[in-house]
Design an enzyme around this catalytic site. Structure first.
Site, mmCIF file in Angstrom:
data_model
loop_
_atom_site.group_PDB
_atom_site.id
_atom_site.type_symbol
_atom_site.label_atom_id
_atom_site.label_comp_id
_atom_site.label_asym_id
_atom_site.label_seq_id
_atom_site.Cartn_x
_atom_site.Cartn_y
_atom_site.Cartn_z
ATOM 1 N N LYS A 144 0.893 -1.317 0.002
ATOM 2 C CA LYS A 144 0.095 0.287 0.313
ATOM 3 C C LYS A 144 1.052 1.168 0.115
ATOM 4 O O LYS A 144 0.214 2.160 0.040
ATOM 5 C CB LYS A 144 -0.781 -0.145 1.323
ATOM 6 C CG LYS A 144 -2.347 -0.928 0.673
ATOM 7 C CD LYS A 144 -2.863 -1.115 0.065
ATOM 8 C CE LYS A 144 -4.479 -1.633 -0.239
ATOM 9 N NZ LYS A 144 -4.940 -1.369 -0.780
ATOM 10 N N SER A 177 2.179 -9.894 -0.395
ATOM 11 C CA SER A 177 1.772 -7.910 -0.637
ATOM 12 C C SER A 177 1.850 -7.934 0.975
ATOM 13 O O SER A 177 1.450 -6.469 0.556
ATOM 14 C CB SER A 177 -0.085 -7.957 -1.334
ATOM 15 O OG SER A 177 -0.674 -9.852 -0.724
ATOM 16 N N GLU A 205 -9.726 6.325 3.378
ATOM 17 C CA GLU A 205 -10.321 4.818 3.933
ATOM 18 C C GLU A 205 -9.354 3.837 4.115
ATOM 19 O O GLU A 205 -8.514 3.418 3.772
ATOM 20 C CB GLU A 205 -11.509 4.016 2.812
ATOM 21 C CG GLU A 205 -11.523 2.927 2.116
ATOM 22 C CD GLU A 205 -10.156 3.305 1.194
ATOM 23 O OE1 GLU A 205 -9.217 3.111 0.521
ATOM 24 O OE2 GLU A 205 -9.844 4.695 0.523
#
Length: 418
Positions: free
Chosen positions: A104, A393, A126
């Site tokens: 991210k 990830s 969010e």
């Protein structure tokens, strides 16, 4: 785990020009928003186009990805895991090694630099699993933005450690009590905030979904994953992997991982959705198992909804996959037969979570564990001459307490945030 029906693969000669000028990937994507968001989205689209043509923007982003985020990440051969499972050789792209613990940070840095370029002073976001939230809070601390993160109350319970990290980085974390108290409701609240504060606020959307230009912009900020993977795989093995597997919620880690390989027809690409408790309505988040075309939160894509068009409740053991829609680019490539989709159950993911931890000493996120679970099944079906690359990830420290609760471990310390 059951693979979705795939259609014959077609050559993708125009992948780098997608989406079209209207933000569409074939029938998917677009921009379905109230008039109050039309101009902020156009402003963002133009700013991103200009930034893409500015060498100084790309140079600053490259430097921040290296010095702040920790790129490049390693490609790791999971030798003990491969021996235990048997069959294909398993490689892991170690996005879990990045600062804040997941892929991210790639997108958060890119959008933060864009917000700075646009003269915005405030950032909203969010988050579901909390990894996008902590990445956003971290970059806001780095650049001095005021920051507010929206998070469903149920996800705050599941991800209490990340809530603490966000607040420690100076972000305000706003719990959302509406609906299922998960990611969909958090996005709704963030969009309401943006409508009210568009002049000074940029919304760092965390996945490759939503209104144009977000799906393609988020993809572009994550393409570095696949670019590194291709280079590293060729250096380590002399060829490309036979199969690449990634978990898919909205789809940001997967599309960044897959994009560089879309024209390599010999590489099979597989996205793994959350199969939840079962495939009964409301007990999973596998959009290609019971979903249909619709519009959600500004985007036309494949959505879990009932006969009346109302969005279904979803469930996953992983907060980051607990969402009713999938990114439009994934839906498009699924139609073309270029990306196949499968699903892994909560139990499958928990087993993979424990297996990787025991065999390699690597604790994967519960989201990542879905892709890993399917990879372990595929490895057994392939010969030792085949190779599988899994996008690891995110790391699972954020999930340790929730996993322990599910596993029935007694005497856990309590950490909750309202």
């Amino acid at each position: 785990m059951i693979s979705s029906t795939a259609v014959p693969f077609k050559t993708l000669t125009e992948k780098d020009s997608l989406p079209d000028q209207h933000g569409r990937f074939g029938p998917y994507g677009g921009s379905f928003v109230p008039e109050t968001l039309y101009y902020p989205l156009k402003e963002l689209e133009e700013a991103y186009k200009e930034a893409n043509l500015d060498p100084s923007f790309k140079s600053e982003l490259h430097d921040m990805l290296r010095e702040f985020a920790g790129r490049p990440t390693e490609l790791y051969f999971a030798e003990r895991l491969t021996k235990k499972i048997g069959g294909a050789r398993i490689y892991l792209k170690r996005e879990d090694l990045l600062h804040t613990g997941a892929h991210k940070i790639n997108n958060a840095l890119g959008q933060a630099l864009l917000a700075k370029r646009m003269g915005k002073a405030r950032i909203i976001a969010e988050t579901g699993a909390g990894q996008h939230g902590i990445a956003t809070a971290s970059v806001c601390a780095r650049f001095g933005f005021k920051c507010k993160i929206y998070m469903g109350a149920e996800d705050m319970r599941r991800q209490a450690l990340n809530v603490f990290k966000m607040r420690l980085s100076g972000a305000e974390v706003q719990g959302v009590e509406a609906g299922s108290k998960t990611l969909k409701e958090a996005i709704n609240e963030a969009m309401r905030d943006w409508v009210t504060n568009v002049r000074n606020t940029h919304y760092i959307l965390g996945s490759a979904l939503g209104s144009h230009p977000y799906p393609s912009m988020v993809r572009d900020f994550h393409k570095v994953i696949g670019q590194e993977t291709k280079k590293q795989f060729l250096e380590k093995t002399g060829k490309l992997p036979d199969e690449m597997i990634a978990c898919v919620g909205g789809g940001s880690n997967a599309i960044g991982f897959f994009h560089e390989f879309l024209d390599d027809s010999g590489v099979k690409l597989i996205g793994v959705e959350a199969g939840g408790k079962s495939l009964s309505e409301g007990e999973h988040a596998a959009r290609f198992e019971g979903g249909k075309l619709g519009i959600l939160q500004g985007c036309k894509t494949w959505i879990l909804q009932n006969r009346d068009g109302q969005i279904n409740q979803t469930h996953s053991v992983s907060a980051g996959l607990d969402y009713a829609a999938i990114g439009p680019e994934h839906a498009y490539y699924r139609d073309l037969g270029r990306i196949d989709f499968a699903h892994a159950s909560d139990n499958d993911a928990m087993d993979a979570f424990k297996t990787l931890s025991c065999e390699e000493g690597i604790l994967p996120a519960l989201e990542t564990s879905h892709g890993l679970a399917y990879a372990l099944q595929r490895a057994k079906e392939l010969s030792p001459t085949h190779t599988i690359c899994v996008n690891l990830s995110g790391r699972g420290d954020k999930d340790a307490m929730e996993a322990a609760r599910i596993m029935g471990v007694e005497g856990l310390p309590k950490m909750t945030f309202a």
